[in-house]
Write a protein that holds these residues in place. Structure first.
Motif, short mmCIF file in Angstrom:
data_model
loop_
_atom_site.label_atom_id
_atom_site.label_comp_id
_atom_site.label_asym_id
_atom_site.label_seq_id
_atom_site.Cartn_x
_atom_site.Cartn_y
_atom_site.Cartn_z
N ASN A 57 89.27 35.20 63.54
CA ASN A 57 87.86 34.58 64.14
C ASN A 57 88.42 35.96 65.54
O ASN A 57 86.61 35.23 66.58
CB ASN A 57 88.16 33.15 65.33
CG ASN A 57 87.92 32.16 63.24
OD1 ASN A 57 87.11 31.86 62.81
ND2 ASN A 57 88.03 30.89 63.85
N ALA A 58 89.20 36.49 66.46
CA ALA A 58 89.11 36.83 67.21
C ALA A 58 88.71 37.94 66.91
O ALA A 58 88.96 38.86 67.84
CB ALA A 58 91.43 37.44 67.04
N SER A 59 88.62 38.57 66.13
CA SER A 59 87.53 39.80 65.06
C SER A 59 86.29 39.45 65.18
O SER A 59 85.39 39.29 64.41
CB SER A 59 88.29 40.76 64.75
OG SER A 59 87.55 41.91 63.67
N ASP A 60 85.19 40.83 66.35
CA ASP A 60 84.21 40.40 66.43
C ASP A 60 83.69 41.42 65.65
O ASP A 60 82.57 41.68 65.09
CB ASP A 60 82.95 40.33 67.30
CG ASP A 60 83.56 41.85 68.10
OD1 ASP A 60 84.55 42.95 67.99
OD2 ASP A 60 83.15 42.45 68.95
N LYS A 61 84.45 42.16 64.82
CA LYS A 61 83.94 42.88 63.29
C LYS A 61 84.44 42.31 62.34
O LYS A 61 83.71 42.64 61.35
CB LYS A 61 85.25 44.27 63.38
CG LYS A 61 85.39 45.08 64.65
CD LYS A 61 86.28 46.23 64.38
CE LYS A 61 85.80 47.45 65.50
NZ LYS A 61 84.50 48.09 66.11
N VAL A 62 84.46 41.02 61.89
CA VAL A 62 84.66 40.81 61.40
C VAL A 62 83.67 39.61 61.26
O VAL A 62 83.95 38.61 61.87
CB VAL A 62 85.97 40.05 60.55
CG1 VAL A 62 86.09 39.00 59.36
CG2 VAL A 62 87.35 40.68 60.79
N VAL A 63 82.38 39.46 59.96
CA VAL A 63 81.54 38.74 60.57
C VAL A 63 81.06 37.79 59.22
O VAL A 63 80.38 36.95 58.98
CB VAL A 63 80.15 40.03 60.09
CG1 VAL A 63 79.61 40.62 61.24
CG2 VAL A 63 80.05 40.43 59.05
N VAL A 64 82.34 37.80 58.10
CA VAL A 64 82.07 36.99 57.29
C VAL A 64 83.00 36.75 57.25
O VAL A 64 84.43 37.82 56.68
CB VAL A 64 81.67 37.28 55.50
CG1 VAL A 64 81.66 36.02 54.87
CG2 VAL A 64 79.93 37.45 56.02
#
Ligand SMILES: C[S+](C)CC[C@H](N)C(=O)O
Ligand SMILES: N[C@@H](CCS)C(=O)O
Ligand SMILES: [Zn+2]
Length: 343
Positions: A238-245
């Motif tokens: 959740n803390a990463s905006d690079k992980v979208v799914v």
């Protein structure tokens, strides 16, 4: 890209044909392809190899493209490249040079892009739109997949492994695959929290611009294969905006609905689920053992429930086939993809 709009934006950013309206009908759901290695084997490939399906990048690249075509025909909106068990150390152990190993990683993405582009060109010629323009996800299997000892289903990497070592294992492959032009990076069957942390750190350190999904493996539906909780891992993701799914793959179908409900409470990111058939991988004997198994009939009924529970991307993993994906596409989108003979 904001997580909740990932699925929406993916199609509206293309040329608009076969996009938004169809997805609306599908309840905002995208169909992922099915078992890639499974279908390679069905076409006659021998994947009993430390590289598993990635051995075909060396021996049978034409079959890789054919499998992608079959899943596109079946209605997949996302196809996953043949790089699950393609690793630089794995290719070097085969006596290859570094340049050759990196070339094969790029080839895995290029084969999927070629299949997608050729298929889309032929789909555009049809008067009645049936398909979306598919996305290509570059597969990255876990460190356990590289070990080829079944540890993607145990999460046990031994006492010597550290987050830093996992980052070093994944670093160069991630760079090469991301630079080959995929629409997405798909981290698949990640079995433990340490590897999830390593991947999130690496995406940041390497400033990877291609959006990623991270899917975990699970046996019991309540934990990762390591026994760690989904909640702890989701805090990292959740803390990463690079992980979208975020999601789960290669887990038994019967535990998926519960996992979606659990994930839903703990993340705002889009959720992907693509379970296996329910059969169980015997990592020592290197074969699938019969268990409560779902053919495409039972699988499509479950797929509808996964959609209702809140999954946005739904497909199949090991031992599922183009028939499974055709049935899933029909039940989620209310329309039948063509069979190969009609293309
Ligand atoms: C997803 S598992 C069936 C892939 C194969 C495993 N990593 C092995 O090499 O035995
Ligand atoms: N994309 C891979 C995942 C294996 S778990 C495959 O379908 O073969
Ligand atoms: Zn699988």
């Amino acid at each position: 890209m904001h997580a909740s709009s990932f699925v929406h934006q993916s199609w509206t950013s293309t040329d608009g044909r076969g996009g938004g309206g169809d997805r609306e009908e599908a309840g905002g759901c995208a169909v992922i392809d099915g078992g890639f290695a499974t279908q390679l084997e069905a076409l006659g490939a021998d994947i009993n190899d430390p590289l598993w399906s990635a051995a075909c990048l060396i021996t049978k690249p034409h079959l890789i493209k054919e499998v992608h075509m079959q899943y596109l025909e079946a209605g997949a909106d996302v196809i996953i490249s043949s790089s699950y068990q393609a690793t630089i150390p794995g290719f070097l152990a085969r006596g290859m040079l570094l340049e050759e190993a990196e070339g094969l990683l790029r080839t895995s993405v290029e084969l999927a892009l070629e299949a997608r582009d050729e298929f889309w060109k032929s789909a555009l010629r049809k008067s009645k739109p049936v398909y979306n323009r598919a996305l290509v996800a570059a597969s990255i299997g876990s460190y356990g997949a590289y070990l080829a000892d079944g540890s993607e289903y145990s999460g046990s990497y031994g006492d010597d492994i550290t987050t830093e070592k996992l980052k070093d294992f994944h670093r160069r492959r991630l760079q090469v695959l991301a630079s080959a032009g995929p629409d997405l990076i798909a981290f698949e069957a990640i079995p433990n929290k340490m590897e999830a942390q390593a991947l999130v750190d690496l995406l940041d350190e390497e400033s990877i611009q291609v959006p990623s999904w991270i899917c975990f493996s699970s046996v019991d539906g309540e934990h990762l294969c390591s026994g760690e909780s989904f909640g702890d891992c989701l805090q990292i993701l959740n803390a990463s905006d690079k992980v979208v799914v975020v999601g789960v793959n290669c887990a038994p179908p019967q535990v998926i609905e519960g996992i979606i409900r659990d994930l839903k409470k703990q993340t705002k990111k889009a959720i992907a689920v693509y379970p296996n058939s329910g059969e169980v991988w015997d990592g020592r004997a290197k074969r699938w053992l019969p268990a409560e198994c779902f053919g495409h009939k039972g699988f499509d009924v479950l797929a509808k429930r996964w959609q209702e529970a809140g999954a946005s991307l739904i497909g199949g993993c090991c031992r599922t086939t183009p028939s499974t994906i055709r049935a899933v596409s029909k039940v989620l989108k209310g329309r039948t993809a063509f069979s190969a003979a009609q293309i």
